[in-house]
Design a protein around this motif. Structure first.
Motif, PDB file in Angstrom:
ATOM      1  N   HIS A 173     -78.425 -12.511 -67.027  1.00  0.00           N
ATOM      2  CA  HIS A 173     -77.336 -11.840 -67.537  1.00  0.00           C
ATOM      3  C   HIS A 173     -76.410 -11.478 -66.369  1.00  0.00           C
ATOM      4  O   HIS A 173     -76.876 -10.776 -65.642  1.00  0.00           O
ATOM      5  CB  HIS A 173     -77.502 -10.782 -68.445  1.00  0.00           C
ATOM      6  CG  HIS A 173     -76.408 -10.068 -69.162  1.00  0.00           C
ATOM      7  ND1 HIS A 173     -75.895  -9.125 -68.552  1.00  0.00           N
ATOM      8  CD2 HIS A 173     -76.235 -10.206 -70.491  1.00  0.00           C
ATOM      9  CE1 HIS A 173     -74.586  -9.069 -69.449  1.00  0.00           C
ATOM     10  NE2 HIS A 173     -74.961  -9.495 -70.632  1.00  0.00           N
ATOM     11  N   GLY A 174     -75.335 -11.766 -66.538  1.00  0.00           N
ATOM     12  CA  GLY A 174     -74.348 -11.478 -65.642  1.00  0.00           C
ATOM     13  C   GLY A 174     -74.526 -12.042 -64.129  1.00  0.00           C
ATOM     14  O   GLY A 174     -74.469 -11.229 -63.252  1.00  0.00           O
ATOM     15  N   ILE A 175     -74.698 -13.326 -64.011  1.00  0.00           N
ATOM     16  CA  ILE A 175     -74.970 -14.084 -62.751  1.00  0.00           C
ATOM     17  C   ILE A 175     -73.788 -13.917 -61.672  1.00  0.00           C
ATOM     18  O   ILE A 175     -72.823 -14.359 -62.134  1.00  0.00           O
ATOM     19  CB  ILE A 175     -75.656 -15.318 -62.859  1.00  0.00           C
ATOM     20  CG1 ILE A 175     -76.689 -15.444 -63.813  1.00  0.00           C
ATOM     21  CG2 ILE A 175     -75.993 -15.895 -61.302  1.00  0.00           C
ATOM     22  CD1 ILE A 175     -77.067 -17.132 -64.141  1.00  0.00           C
ATOM     23  N   VAL A 207     -74.168  -2.490 -68.232  1.00  0.00           N
ATOM     24  CA  VAL A 207     -74.282  -3.664 -68.327  1.00  0.00           C
ATOM     25  C   VAL A 207     -75.147  -3.934 -67.108  1.00  0.00           C
ATOM     26  O   VAL A 207     -75.377  -3.501 -66.125  1.00  0.00           O
ATOM     27  CB  VAL A 207     -72.741  -4.308 -68.139  1.00  0.00           C
ATOM     28  CG1 VAL A 207     -73.103  -5.890 -68.167  1.00  0.00           C
ATOM     29  CG2 VAL A 207     -71.808  -3.917 -69.179  1.00  0.00           C
ATOM     30  N   ASP A 208     -75.961  -5.440 -67.423  1.00  0.00           N
ATOM     31  CA  ASP A 208     -76.804  -6.185 -66.273  1.00  0.00           C
ATOM     32  C   ASP A 208     -75.791  -7.084 -65.709  1.00  0.00           C
ATOM     33  O   ASP A 208     -75.232  -7.845 -66.115  1.00  0.00           O
ATOM     34  CB  ASP A 208     -77.879  -6.695 -66.950  1.00  0.00           C
ATOM     35  CG  ASP A 208     -79.097  -5.922 -67.501  1.00  0.00           C
ATOM     36  OD1 ASP A 208     -79.496  -4.904 -66.429  1.00  0.00           O
ATOM     37  OD2 ASP A 208     -79.440  -6.164 -68.347  1.00  0.00           O
ATOM     38  N   PHE A 209     -75.889  -6.717 -64.262  1.00  0.00           N
ATOM     39  CA  PHE A 209     -75.292  -7.847 -63.407  1.00  0.00           C
ATOM     40  C   PHE A 209     -76.425  -8.361 -62.662  1.00  0.00           C
ATOM     41  O   PHE A 209     -77.212  -7.565 -61.937  1.00  0.00           O
ATOM     42  CB  PHE A 209     -74.012  -7.337 -62.541  1.00  0.00           C
ATOM     43  CG  PHE A 209     -72.883  -7.153 -63.338  1.00  0.00           C
ATOM     44  CD1 PHE A 209     -72.064  -8.266 -63.747  1.00  0.00           C
ATOM     45  CD2 PHE A 209     -72.506  -5.916 -63.932  1.00  0.00           C
ATOM     46  CE1 PHE A 209     -70.787  -8.197 -64.397  1.00  0.00           C
ATOM     47  CE2 PHE A 209     -71.319  -5.876 -64.591  1.00  0.00           C
ATOM     48  CZ  PHE A 209     -70.275  -6.855 -64.911  1.00  0.00           C
ATOM     49  N   THR A 210     -76.488  -9.730 -62.302  1.00  0.00           N
ATOM     50  CA  THR A 210     -77.669 -10.184 -62.012  1.00  0.00           C
ATOM     51  C   THR A 210     -77.493 -11.063 -60.604  1.00  0.00           C
ATOM     52  O   THR A 210     -76.932 -12.079 -60.753  1.00  0.00           O
ATOM     53  CB  THR A 210     -78.838 -10.803 -62.739  1.00  0.00           C
ATOM     54  OG1 THR A 210     -78.936 -10.232 -63.948  1.00  0.00           O
ATOM     55  CG2 THR A 210     -80.216 -11.086 -62.402  1.00  0.00           C
ATOM     56  N   PHE A 211     -78.019 -10.569 -59.655  1.00  0.00           N
ATOM     57  CA  PHE A 211     -77.879 -11.233 -58.329  1.00  0.00           C
ATOM     58  C   PHE A 211     -78.500 -12.824 -58.539  1.00  0.00           C
ATOM     59  O   PHE A 211     -79.549 -12.895 -58.960  1.00  0.00           O
ATOM     60  CB  PHE A 211     -78.331 -10.537 -57.078  1.00  0.00           C
ATOM     61  CG  PHE A 211     -77.682 -11.185 -55.577  1.00  0.00           C
ATOM     62  CD1 PHE A 211     -76.464 -11.455 -55.594  1.00  0.00           C
ATOM     63  CD2 PHE A 211     -78.694 -11.561 -54.616  1.00  0.00           C
ATOM     64  CE1 PHE A 211     -75.989 -12.127 -54.107  1.00  0.00           C
ATOM     65  CE2 PHE A 211     -78.368 -12.126 -53.541  1.00  0.00           C
ATOM     66  CZ  PHE A 211     -77.062 -12.227 -53.220  1.00  0.00           C
ATOM     67  N   TYR A 237     -87.661 -15.247 -71.404  1.00  0.00           N
ATOM     68  CA  TYR A 237     -87.854 -14.062 -70.555  1.00  0.00           C
ATOM     69  C   TYR A 237     -86.512 -13.471 -70.030  1.00  0.00           C
ATOM     70  O   TYR A 237     -85.680 -14.461 -69.446  1.00  0.00           O
ATOM     71  CB  TYR A 237     -88.814 -14.362 -69.687  1.00  0.00           C
ATOM     72  CG  TYR A 237     -90.241 -14.459 -69.994  1.00  0.00           C
ATOM     73  CD1 TYR A 237     -91.179 -13.400 -69.614  1.00  0.00           C
ATOM     74  CD2 TYR A 237     -90.754 -15.687 -70.236  1.00  0.00           C
ATOM     75  CE1 TYR A 237     -92.408 -13.551 -70.171  1.00  0.00           C
ATOM     76  CE2 TYR A 237     -92.107 -15.676 -70.805  1.00  0.00           C
ATOM     77  CZ  TYR A 237     -92.969 -14.799 -70.530  1.00  0.00           C
ATOM     78  OH  TYR A 237     -94.218 -14.799 -71.345  1.00  0.00           O
ATOM     79  N   HIS A 238     -86.424 -12.231 -70.123  1.00  0.00           N
ATOM     80  CA  HIS A 238     -85.184 -11.750 -69.600  1.00  0.00           C
ATOM     81  C   HIS A 238     -85.143 -11.553 -68.118  1.00  0.00           C
ATOM     82  O   HIS A 238     -86.416 -11.042 -67.705  1.00  0.00           O
ATOM     83  CB  HIS A 238     -84.709 -10.219 -70.266  1.00  0.00           C
ATOM     84  CG  HIS A 238     -84.351 -10.369 -71.564  1.00  0.00           C
ATOM     85  ND1 HIS A 238     -84.591  -9.371 -72.558  1.00  0.00           N
ATOM     86  CD2 HIS A 238     -83.593 -11.315 -72.223  1.00  0.00           C
ATOM     87  CE1 HIS A 238     -84.159  -9.559 -73.747  1.00  0.00           C
ATOM     88  NE2 HIS A 238     -83.610 -10.668 -73.379  1.00  0.00           N
ATOM     89  N   ILE A 239     -84.551 -11.953 -67.263  1.00  0.00           N
ATOM     90  CA  ILE A 239     -84.421 -11.848 -65.921  1.00  0.00           C
ATOM     91  C   ILE A 239     -83.135 -11.094 -65.341  1.00  0.00           C
ATOM     92  O   ILE A 239     -82.083 -11.719 -65.471  1.00  0.00           O
ATOM     93  CB  ILE A 239     -84.655 -13.137 -64.812  1.00  0.00           C
ATOM     94  CG1 ILE A 239     -86.003 -13.810 -65.285  1.00  0.00           C
ATOM     95  CG2 ILE A 239     -84.326 -13.096 -63.526  1.00  0.00           C
ATOM     96  CD1 ILE A 239     -87.204 -13.025 -64.736  1.00  0.00           C
ATOM     97  N   THR A 240     -82.981  -9.985 -64.999  1.00  0.00           N
ATOM     98  CA  THR A 240     -81.861  -9.114 -64.556  1.00  0.00           C
ATOM     99  C   THR A 240     -82.291  -8.569 -63.150  1.00  0.00           C
ATOM    100  O   THR A 240     -83.257  -8.517 -62.612  1.00  0.00           O
ATOM    101  CB  THR A 240     -81.526  -8.237 -65.335  1.00  0.00           C
ATOM    102  OG1 THR A 240     -82.368  -6.932 -65.600  1.00  0.00           O
ATOM    103  CG2 THR A 240     -81.373  -8.620 -66.961  1.00  0.00           C
ATOM    104  N   ASN A 241     -81.316  -7.604 -62.688  1.00  0.00           N
ATOM    105  CA  ASN A 241     -81.649  -6.833 -61.403  1.00  0.00           C
ATOM    106  C   ASN A 241     -82.208  -5.741 -61.971  1.00  0.00           C
ATOM    107  O   ASN A 241     -82.846  -4.924 -60.854  1.00  0.00           O
ATOM    108  CB  ASN A 241     -80.177  -6.523 -60.858  1.00  0.00           C
ATOM    109  CG  ASN A 241     -79.964  -7.288 -59.649  1.00  0.00           C
ATOM    110  OD1 ASN A 241     -79.543  -8.387 -59.486  1.00  0.00           O
ATOM    111  ND2 ASN A 241     -80.177  -6.641 -58.310  1.00  0.00           N
ATOM    112  N   ASP A 242     -82.699  -5.580 -63.053  1.00  0.00           N
ATOM    113  CA  ASP A 242     -83.283  -4.311 -63.688  1.00  0.00           C
ATOM    114  C   ASP A 242     -82.569  -3.007 -63.220  1.00  0.00           C
ATOM    115  O   ASP A 242     -83.284  -1.817 -62.870  1.00  0.00           O
ATOM    116  CB  ASP A 242     -84.917  -4.370 -62.887  1.00  0.00           C
ATOM    117  CG  ASP A 242     -85.770  -3.448 -63.834  1.00  0.00           C
ATOM    118  OD1 ASP A 242     -85.309  -3.499 -65.156  1.00  0.00           O
ATOM    119  OD2 ASP A 242     -86.580  -3.206 -63.511  1.00  0.00           O
TER     120      ASP A 242
END
Length: 351
Positions: A173-175, A207-211, A237-242
């Motif tokens: 999400h939000g790469i 919001v999730d922004f993910t590196f 599977y969700h993958i985010t910066n958590d």
């Protein structure tokens, strides 16, 4: 007679490997000792030892050539969201994915990792700590998301332990990150045109922004954990910066880091959303006569003004996922990678 070598588990293909995420994925796989083949419509870079195959995603014969002796495939090819080219989204995300699955099965590929999107469950209303068991959106926020839903279903439904073909979907999400052609360049362009002065809503929405490196890490972990006895088979599977962050705080940090002013004036969410819906209807009505591209679309307003962040608990439990780069470091590294977009640099170039 020459004996054919058994395919190595360290040999993989990245479909869409010339794109933003794809290139970062290829670079990391090479660092980890994988032999990588890239299949894409274009070749945008060269890396020693990486083989490139240019071709159309819907051309199964071209795919089969690229997948020879490959046991692991990452499928991250997709048009960028935001376009209104419905035919392209359908051709790549649906027709192309069907072709990828067929080619993988014919070539003897054992594992397929799909780059999906957390937006497949988002309908424009708040999602807080959303889990993977949320239902697919019945009213997707745009046609891109509608095709991503169908794409994910195709890949997960193709998983078969009996046939030795295992699949898993990663929902980032939000790469964002270095070389991102979307978020930062568009944000800077909007600021330069004086259209980043307003905050939609009260600014508290998380919001999730993910590196991008964390997204890559999640993909590789999923591939290495995807076995017949693992719980990953046929799952998303969700993958985010958590690290959920206020949407407007994130935007402000990037803008200020590049020398631009942070947005500071508030507009009521319902007002902006209402205007966006009216403009959307107006665009549809006038489409036969004139092409209009409004800045505020209902989708963009919803993304900017609602909570939408997701739980990584399943990824932590099933594959040991933890982000490898913190949000603070990720923002710093991203800003530093765009010196050419700094306000003083662009101002100097213009004068």
């Amino acid at each position: 007679m020459a004996t054919r070598l058994r395919p190595s588990s360290k040999r993989c293909a990245v479909i869409g490997g010339s794109g933003f995420l794809g290139r970062h994925l290829v670079e990391r796989l090479v660092d980890k000792g994988y032999t990588v083949t890239v299949f894409d419509i274009r070749q945008s870079y060269t890396i020693p030892g990486v083989t490139f195959h240019q071709g159309d995603l819907c051309d199964k014969q071209a795919l089969l050539k690229a997948l020879q002796d490959v046991l692991l495939v990452f499928h991250c090819a997709s048009p960028a969201p935001g376009s209104d080219d419905r035919a392209l989204f359908h051709r790549v995300n649906i027709d192309g994915t069907r072709t990828v699955i067929e080619a993988c099965q014919e070539a003897g590929v054992q594992r397929l990792v799909l780059t999906s999107s957390a937006s497949v469950v988002f309908e424009g209303t708040d999602i807080k700590n959303g889990k993977e068991d949320l239902p697919y959106a019945k009213k997707p926020i745009d046609y891109y998301t509608e095709t991503k839903i169908q794409q994910e279903k195709l890949v997960l439904n193709a998983c078969s332990k009996e046939r030795g073909f295992l699949t898993v979907a990663i929902r980032p999400h939000g790469i964002f990150g270095p070389r991102d052609p979307q978020l930062v360049p568009i944000l800077v362009d909007t600021a330069r045109r004086g259209k980043m002065k307003f905050i939609i809503g009260d600014g508290s929405n998380l919001v999730d922004f993910t590196f991008v490196e964390n997204v890559v890490h999640g993909h590789i972990l999923a591939a290495e954990c995807l076995k017949a006895e693992s719980p990953l088979c046929g799952q998303a599977y969700h993958i985010t910066n958590d690290e959920p962050v206020r949407f407007w705080d994130f935007m402000s940090q990037v803008l200020v880091g590049l020398g631009y002013d942070a947005p500071r004036y508030h507009l009521p969410y319902w007002l902006v959303y209402g205007i966006a819906v009216l403009l959307w209807f107006l665009t549809l009505l006038l489409r036969p006569l004139v092409a209009i591209k409004p800045t505020f679309t209902p989708m963009r307003v919803a993304l900017a003004g609602t909570h939408h962040y997701y739980s990584c608990a399943r990824a932590k439990r099933d594959m040991g996922y933890q982000p490898v780069v913190s949000l603070k470091e990720a923002i710093t590294r991203t800003v530093e990678s765009y010196p050419h977009l700094r306000r003083d640099v662009l101002k100097g170039a213009k004068s």
